[in-house]
Write a protein that holds these residues in place. Structure first.
Motif, PDB file in Angstrom:
ATOM      1  N   ALA A  24       0.925  -1.396  -0.056  1.00  0.00           N
ATOM      2  CA  ALA A  24      -0.101   0.176  -0.029  1.00  0.00           C
ATOM      3  C   ALA A  24       1.188   1.007  -0.501  1.00  0.00           C
ATOM      4  N   LEU A  25       1.758   1.279   1.106  1.00  0.00           N
ATOM      5  CA  LEU A  25       2.733   2.806   0.682  1.00  0.00           C
ATOM      6  C   LEU A  25       3.766   2.237  -0.630  1.00  0.00           C
ATOM      7  N   SER A  26       3.891   1.313  -1.232  1.00  0.00           N
ATOM      8  CA  SER A  26       5.210   1.562  -2.805  1.00  0.00           C
ATOM      9  C   SER A  26       3.590   2.181  -3.413  1.00  0.00           C
ATOM     10  N   ILE A  27       2.023   1.854  -3.303  1.00  0.00           N
ATOM     11  CA  ILE A  27       0.879   2.323  -4.810  1.00  0.00           C
ATOM     12  C   ILE A  27       1.012   4.513  -3.884  1.00  0.00           C
ATOM     13  N   ALA A  28       1.021   4.415  -2.589  1.00  0.00           N
ATOM     14  CA  ALA A  28       0.711   5.635  -2.563  1.00  0.00           C
ATOM     15  C   ALA A  28       1.816   6.184  -2.940  1.00  0.00           C
ATOM     16  N   ALA A  29       3.393   6.204  -2.941  1.00  0.00           N
ATOM     17  CA  ALA A  29       4.070   6.267  -3.208  1.00  0.00           C
ATOM     18  C   ALA A  29       4.640   7.039  -5.043  1.00  0.00           C
ATOM     19  N   ALA A  30       3.339   5.543  -5.487  1.00  0.00           N
ATOM     20  CA  ALA A  30       3.878   6.627  -6.566  1.00  0.00           C
ATOM     21  C   ALA A  30       2.831   7.528  -7.240  1.00  0.00           C
ATOM     22  N   TYR A  31       1.808   7.894  -6.430  1.00  0.00           N
ATOM     23  CA  TYR A  31       1.321   9.587  -6.401  1.00  0.00           C
ATOM     24  C   TYR A  31       2.537  10.561  -6.286  1.00  0.00           C
ATOM     25  N   LEU A  32       3.210  10.789  -5.341  1.00  0.00           N
ATOM     26  CA  LEU A  32       4.256  11.514  -4.880  1.00  0.00           C
ATOM     27  C   LEU A  32       4.544  12.486  -6.988  1.00  0.00           C
ATOM     28  N   TRP A  39      10.919   5.227  -8.472  1.00  0.00           N
ATOM     29  CA  TRP A  39      11.621   4.332  -8.814  1.00  0.00           C
ATOM     30  C   TRP A  39      12.333   4.028  -7.313  1.00  0.00           C
ATOM     31  N   ILE A  40      12.737   5.857  -6.705  1.00  0.00           N
ATOM     32  CA  ILE A  40      13.897   5.330  -5.654  1.00  0.00           C
ATOM     33  C   ILE A  40      12.974   5.465  -4.178  1.00  0.00           C
ATOM     34  N   ILE A  41      11.732   4.686  -4.535  1.00  0.00           N
ATOM     35  CA  ILE A  41      10.901   4.701  -2.880  1.00  0.00           C
ATOM     36  C   ILE A  41      10.077   3.369  -3.557  1.00  0.00           C
ATOM     37  N   THR A  42       9.590   3.162  -4.660  1.00  0.00           N
ATOM     38  CA  THR A  42       9.017   1.615  -4.707  1.00  0.00           C
ATOM     39  C   THR A  42      10.127   0.716  -5.081  1.00  0.00           C
ATOM     40  N   TYR A  43      11.324   0.992  -5.078  1.00  0.00           N
ATOM     41  CA  TYR A  43      12.092  -0.067  -5.686  1.00  0.00           C
ATOM     42  C   TYR A  43      12.882  -1.002  -4.252  1.00  0.00           C
ATOM     43  N   PRO A  44      13.327   0.018  -3.224  1.00  0.00           N
ATOM     44  CA  PRO A  44      13.253   0.052  -2.410  1.00  0.00           C
ATOM     45  C   PRO A  44      12.269  -0.994  -1.154  1.00  0.00           C
ATOM     46  N   ILE A  45      11.222  -0.459  -1.236  1.00  0.00           N
ATOM     47  CA  ILE A  45       9.803  -0.792  -0.714  1.00  0.00           C
ATOM     48  C   ILE A  45      10.141  -2.197  -1.138  1.00  0.00           C
ATOM     49  N   ALA A  46      10.295  -2.912  -2.541  1.00  0.00           N
ATOM     50  CA  ALA A  46       9.747  -3.920  -3.273  1.00  0.00           C
ATOM     51  C   ALA A  46      11.101  -4.758  -2.698  1.00  0.00           C
ATOM     52  N   ALA A  47      12.504  -3.868  -2.226  1.00  0.00           N
ATOM     53  CA  ALA A  47      13.089  -4.531  -1.707  1.00  0.00           C
ATOM     54  C   ALA A  47      12.854  -5.267  -0.165  1.00  0.00           C
TER      55      ALA A  47
ATOM     56  N   MET B  63      -5.739  -0.590 -10.466  1.00  0.00           N
ATOM     57  CA  MET B  63      -6.603  -1.677  -9.056  1.00  0.00           C
ATOM     58  C   MET B  63      -6.632  -3.144  -9.511  1.00  0.00           C
ATOM     59  N   LEU B  64      -6.641  -3.704 -10.703  1.00  0.00           N
ATOM     60  CA  LEU B  64      -6.218  -4.781 -10.697  1.00  0.00           C
ATOM     61  C   LEU B  64      -4.814  -5.501 -10.536  1.00  0.00           C
ATOM     62  N   GLY B  65      -3.768  -5.127 -10.981  1.00  0.00           N
ATOM     63  CA  GLY B  65      -2.527  -4.970 -10.496  1.00  0.00           C
ATOM     64  C   GLY B  65      -2.098  -5.045  -8.891  1.00  0.00           C
ATOM     65  N   GLY B  66      -3.050  -4.061  -7.796  1.00  0.00           N
ATOM     66  CA  GLY B  66      -3.328  -3.709  -6.193  1.00  0.00           C
ATOM     67  C   GLY B  66      -3.896  -5.092  -5.948  1.00  0.00           C
ATOM     68  N   PHE B 206       5.246  -2.009 -13.477  1.00  0.00           N
ATOM     69  CA  PHE B 206       4.804  -1.301 -15.081  1.00  0.00           C
ATOM     70  C   PHE B 206       3.342  -0.959 -13.920  1.00  0.00           C
ATOM     71  N   TYR B 207       3.018  -0.670 -13.047  1.00  0.00           N
ATOM     72  CA  TYR B 207       1.854  -0.509 -12.793  1.00  0.00           C
ATOM     73  C   TYR B 207       1.896   1.025 -12.074  1.00  0.00           C
ATOM     74  N   LEU B 208       3.312   1.154 -11.457  1.00  0.00           N
ATOM     75  CA  LEU B 208       3.382   2.238 -10.321  1.00  0.00           C
ATOM     76  C   LEU B 208       4.985   3.245 -10.660  1.00  0.00           C
ATOM     77  N   ILE B 209       4.875   3.133 -12.012  1.00  0.00           N
ATOM     78  CA  ILE B 209       5.853   4.152 -12.268  1.00  0.00           C
ATOM     79  C   ILE B 209       6.048   5.592 -12.247  1.00  0.00           C
ATOM     80  N   SER B 210       4.214   5.987 -11.952  1.00  0.00           N
ATOM     81  CA  SER B 210       3.477   7.703 -12.019  1.00  0.00           C
ATOM     82  C   SER B 210       2.411   8.015 -12.113  1.00  0.00           C
ATOM     83  N   LEU B 211       1.727   8.065 -11.023  1.00  0.00           N
ATOM     84  CA  LEU B 211       0.835   8.162 -10.789  1.00  0.00           C
ATOM     85  C   LEU B 211      -0.428  10.011 -10.516  1.00  0.00           C
ATOM     86  N   ALA B 212       0.934  10.189 -10.432  1.00  0.00           N
ATOM     87  CA  ALA B 212       0.398  11.548  -9.722  1.00  0.00           C
ATOM     88  C   ALA B 212      -0.222  12.814 -11.079  1.00  0.00           C
TER      89      ALA B 212
END
Lengths: 98, 212
Positions: A24-32, A39-47, B63-66, B206-212
């Protein structure tokens, strides 16, 4: 066989909750508003999620040293691979797709 | 159930079990490198063409990816519970958890094929049916090429995992395993968790590149 180092059902559940929270944090980071740099945030979370799964569900935490070394070797080689490949690509002129 | 004895080259079942785990991790290291080359191609492409990748990812169904991510994470937990149950001699619980893991894996496959169908209908299948007309057309096509190749290999691994789980379920039902011998269950759990880890990195790619 040895089951003394086994995690409890509550432990399995706790790790699952942590993994869901991290996703969920990773999804939230994608909205920044930082463009492709998320990727600076999402990949460390994935790791972190991967390490958590390897340590607990894959029982590396309670494995012998030799198993841990073998588990780490693939990822270490991958790190070298990425470092050398990206060094090449990022320091040469390249064909740019439109 | 017949008594399980270690193979001739091992002193006992414990030693055989550790050797099997070591062998499985060696196999997984080769799998890391197999997916690694695909991720390296992805990393280079994304670093070179960030704008195209942002434009392409706007067509991803978050949504699907999540939901797919949550389903796979849950399947790893149920597989861990199945392995734990068999280690403690709880055969029925182990069988139940194995079947739940299979159901979650099958749900993931159905959802992912639905995602493919959606992208193909949108005209985002590279080479064969690519009708995208926005900016960065070639970069977007590269993104979808990587998307289909990388996720298809992941899906293939998941299907293989599902077949192995089916065998494990039958073996568990037929009382092949005990607290003394459960190596195949443990090795299958390692493989299943590895496939989950691959998805953990595919999801932000593939799903979280940039959603802003």
């Amino acid at each position: 066989m040895n089951t003394t180092s086994d995690h409890s059902s509550i432990g399995v559940l706790g790790i699952w909750i942590t993994l869901i929270v991290l996703a969920a944090l990773s999804i939230a980071a994608a909205y920044l508003p930082i463009g492709s740099w998320t990727w600076i945030i999402t990949y460390p979370i994935a790791a972190m999620m991967a390490l958590l799964i390897m340590a607990s569900y894959m029982r590396l935490r309670s494995s012998t040293v030799i198993v841990r070394i073998f588990a780490g070797a693939g990822f270490f080689w991958l790190l070298l691979w990425f470092a050398v490949t990206l060094t090449d690509y990022l320091t040469r002129p390249h064909l740019y797709l439109t | 159930m017949t008594a399980i004895t270690p193979a001739a080259q091992f002193d006992d079942l414990e030693q055989e079990h550790e050797a099997s785990r070591l062998g499985m991790w060696t196999f997984l290291a080769t799998e890391v490198l197999f997916f690694g080359v695909l991720f390296a191609a992805y990393a280079i492409s994304r670093l070179l063409y960030p704008q195209g990748f942002i434009a392409a990812s706007q067509h991803s169904d978050l949504m699907l990816g999540g939901i797919e991510t949550a389903v796979l994470l849950t399947s790893s937990a149920t597989m861990a519970m199945a392995a734990r149950a068999i280690r403690h001699g709880r055969r029925t619980q182990a069988l139940q958890m194995t079947l739940v893991t299979m159901a979650l894996g099958a749900a993931f496959i159905v959802m992912h094929l639905q995602g493919y169908h959606h992208h193909i209908e949108e005209g985002l299948f590279p080479g064969v049916n690519f009708t995208y007309e926005g900016p960065y057309r070639n970069q977007v096509e590269l993104f979808y090429f990587l998307y289909f190749v990388m996720t298809a290999f992941h899906l293939l691994h998941l299907i293989v995992g599902l077949c192995i789980l089916a065998v494990i379920a039958v073996m568990t039902w037929r009382e092949w395993f005990s607290p003394e011998y459960y190596t195949p269950v443990e090795l299958t759990a390692l493989y299943w968790d590895f496939v989950d880890i691959v998805w953990i990195f595919l999801f932000p790619s593939f799903y979280l590149i940039s959603l802003a």
